[in-house]
Design an enzyme around this catalytic site. Structure first.
Site, PDB file in Angstrom:
ATOM      1  N   GLU A   1      -5.318   4.025 -19.295  1.00 19.63           N
ATOM      2  CA  GLU A   1      -5.484   5.604 -18.855  1.00 19.63           C
ATOM      3  C   GLU A   1      -4.400   5.507 -17.463  1.00 19.63           C
ATOM      4  O   GLU A   1      -4.344   4.728 -16.740  1.00 19.63           O
ATOM      5  CB  GLU A   1      -6.709   5.686 -18.556  1.00 19.63           C
ATOM      6  CG  GLU A   1      -6.988   7.449 -17.900  1.00 19.63           C
ATOM      7  CD  GLU A   1      -8.449   7.748 -17.892  1.00 19.63           C
ATOM      8  OE1 GLU A   1      -9.123   6.902 -18.001  1.00 19.63           O
ATOM      9  OE2 GLU A   1      -8.144   8.917 -17.264  1.00 19.63           O
TER      10      GLU A   1
ATOM     11  N   GLU B   1     -18.072   1.743 -18.899  1.00 14.20           N
ATOM     12  CA  GLU B   1     -15.975   1.265 -18.795  1.00 14.20           C
ATOM     13  C   GLU B   1     -16.495   0.225 -17.759  1.00 14.20           C
ATOM     14  O   GLU B   1     -16.812  -0.090 -16.993  1.00 14.20           O
ATOM     15  CB  GLU B   1     -15.526   2.101 -18.237  1.00 14.20           C
ATOM     16  CG  GLU B   1     -15.479   3.655 -18.846  1.00 14.20           C
ATOM     17  CD  GLU B   1     -15.073   5.196 -18.573  1.00 14.20           C
ATOM     18  OE1 GLU B   1     -14.273   4.952 -17.782  1.00 14.20           O
ATOM     19  OE2 GLU B   1     -15.766   6.350 -18.404  1.00 14.20           O
TER      20      GLU B   1
END
Ligand SMILES: *[C@@H]1O[C@H](CO)[C@@H](O)[C@H](O)[C@H]1NC(C)=O
Ligand SMILES: *[C@@H]1O[C@H](CO)[C@@H](O)[C@H](O)[C@H]1NC(C)=O
Length: 403
Positions: free
Chosen positions: A318, A207
């Site tokens: 997120e 990520e």
């Protein structure tokens, strides 16, 4: 002389901090693990200290399996493909590094810049061993999962675009914002996910993006970050260089350091470009920032599924919704505005591409979208000549339609 002095000073500071705390020995042990002797230290305007650490002293080489690792100073291969440069934004015109600490100095060749871990950073974590790691209830948006309850339970909410298949890399240019965080145990991030394996217990993940995370960093600054795991956030992986994993070779960009400038609503837009790709010879996953700054790589040996290829790529945001007062959190995702508002107001990814089986960058086919609660955070995709494939995403969290 300079070198020795810096080392001694570093040790003195560490020792003094530890003396003042109850679980001093534990904290000192960890500080010594995180903070390597530095050749030079730079005080950033945001309060961070950036240590210039010799490249061979980085935490990665503490790992038993990387003890004899031969560091790669450049990738063997770099994927090529379409480039959408016609719509220039300010970040592409400026050649400077968009990180605050660079205002006050740079790290010499042969060193890498590392954000120093302070005693307070460790004490903010729920336990020393959890510092720098996601909680084990962390979830990745799993659009095809039947187990959507799980996503809701842990309070993690996503607004993402994704593709499924066989991928050897991903790229995008994303604008950078400073979303408001309602309370310190929540966060807001925007990133690219490269995923492999099942979502249960063996998920492999790389990520890269930006995040605001008061618990991790002690403030509300927007920071450039990475994460990796090879077991669905259980025992392996961490943010940035906070465990043995990512090997950095670049002396200009510090993982976990503040990004500046930030986009303004209805004002200047600042974006950063990220490319992650797999070296077809060595199998390592490389990461590039901007138009050619290769930061370093995740050795193939860290992973199981990702030693082969990624099976899903996601781009988006997120947040954690702790719903502490029984209402949805007001923590924002992206710019805090919905995709409908478009350029200059909403957060975006443009020039969205994947690396395919022939190791070429391509516009992905069949992009799908996923969000748990579109009234809180939403996502839209599109395509045009200037931006290629693009995504608008984000939202305000709590509002009339998201109580
Ligand atoms: C971060 O921002 C929130 C408001 O959004 C504020 O309450 C909090 O004090 C800030 N935290 C820090 C460490 O500055
Ligand atoms: C998550 O929870 C909210 C509110 O409880 C609900 O409206 C929504 O449908 C749930 N989403 C999913 C994907 O289960």
């Amino acid at each position: 002389m300079m070198v020795n002095f810096a080392v001694v000073l570093g040790l003195l500071v560490t020792a003094r901090l530890c003396y003042a705390t109850g679980n001093g020995f534990q904290v000192m042990k960890h500080l010594n693990r995180f903070n390597k002797p530095s050749m030079k230290s730079i005080k950033s305007p945001d309060g961070d200290i950036i240590d210039c650490v010799h490249i061979s002293n980085q935490a990665a080489f503490d790992h038993p399996s990387l003890k004899n690792h031969q560091i790669q100073m450049k990738p063997n291969f770099h994927p090529e493909g379409m480039n959408y440069e016609s719509m220039k934004t300010s970040s592409e015109k400026q050649e400077t590094i968009p990180q605050l600490w660079r205002l006050n100095g740079n790290c010499p060749k042969g060193t890498i810049p590392i954000r120093r871990t302070k005693k307070e950073d460790i004490l903010r974590a729920s336990s020393i061993n959890k510092y720098g790691k996601k909680t084990s209830q962390s979830t990745v948006a799993h659009p095809t999962s039947v187990d959507l309850d799980l996503i809701n339970q842990s309070g993690h909410q996503h607004a993402i675009a994704y593709v499924e298949g066989e991928f050897y890399g991903a790229k995008a240019t994303m604008n950078v914002w400073d979303p408001q965080i309602q309370q310190s145990n929540e966060f807001s991030l925007s990133q690219i996910w490269l995923l492999g394996g099942s979502f249960a217990s063996d998920l492999n993940s790389i990520e890269v993006g930006w995040q605001v995370s008061p618990d991790l960093y002690g403030d509300n600054h927007t920071r450039f970050f990475t994460y990796w795991t090879s077991d669905a956030y259980q025992a392996t992986g961490c943010y940035n260089l906070l465990c043995s994993g990512f090997i950095q070779i670049n002396n200009e960009i510090a993982l976990g350091a503040s990004i500046s400038p930030i986009s303004k609503y209805h004002g200047s837009q600042y974006d950063i470009s990220i490319l992650v790709w797999k070296d077809p010879e060595q199998g390592n996953w490389w990461m590039q920032f901007g138009n050619g700054k290769v930061l370093g790589y995740w050795p193939a040996s860290l992973f199981s599924y990702l030693t082969d290829s990624a099976s899903m790529i996601q781009w988006g945001g997120e947040v954690v919704n702790s719903a502490s007062d029984g209402q949805h959190t007001t923590t924002q995702m992206g710019s805090g505005h919905f995709p409908e508002e478009g350029f200059g107001k909403s957060s975006y990814f443009r020039n969205v591409q994947i690396v395919d089986g022939s190791n070429s960058l391509r516009v992905p086919k069949d992009i799908q979208t996923f969000t748990e609660e579109p009234n809180c955070y939403d996502v839209q995709t599109g395509k045009n000549g200037a931006w290629g494939s693009y995504i608008f995403y984000g939202g305000p969290g709590r509002n009339q339609n998201c109580p």
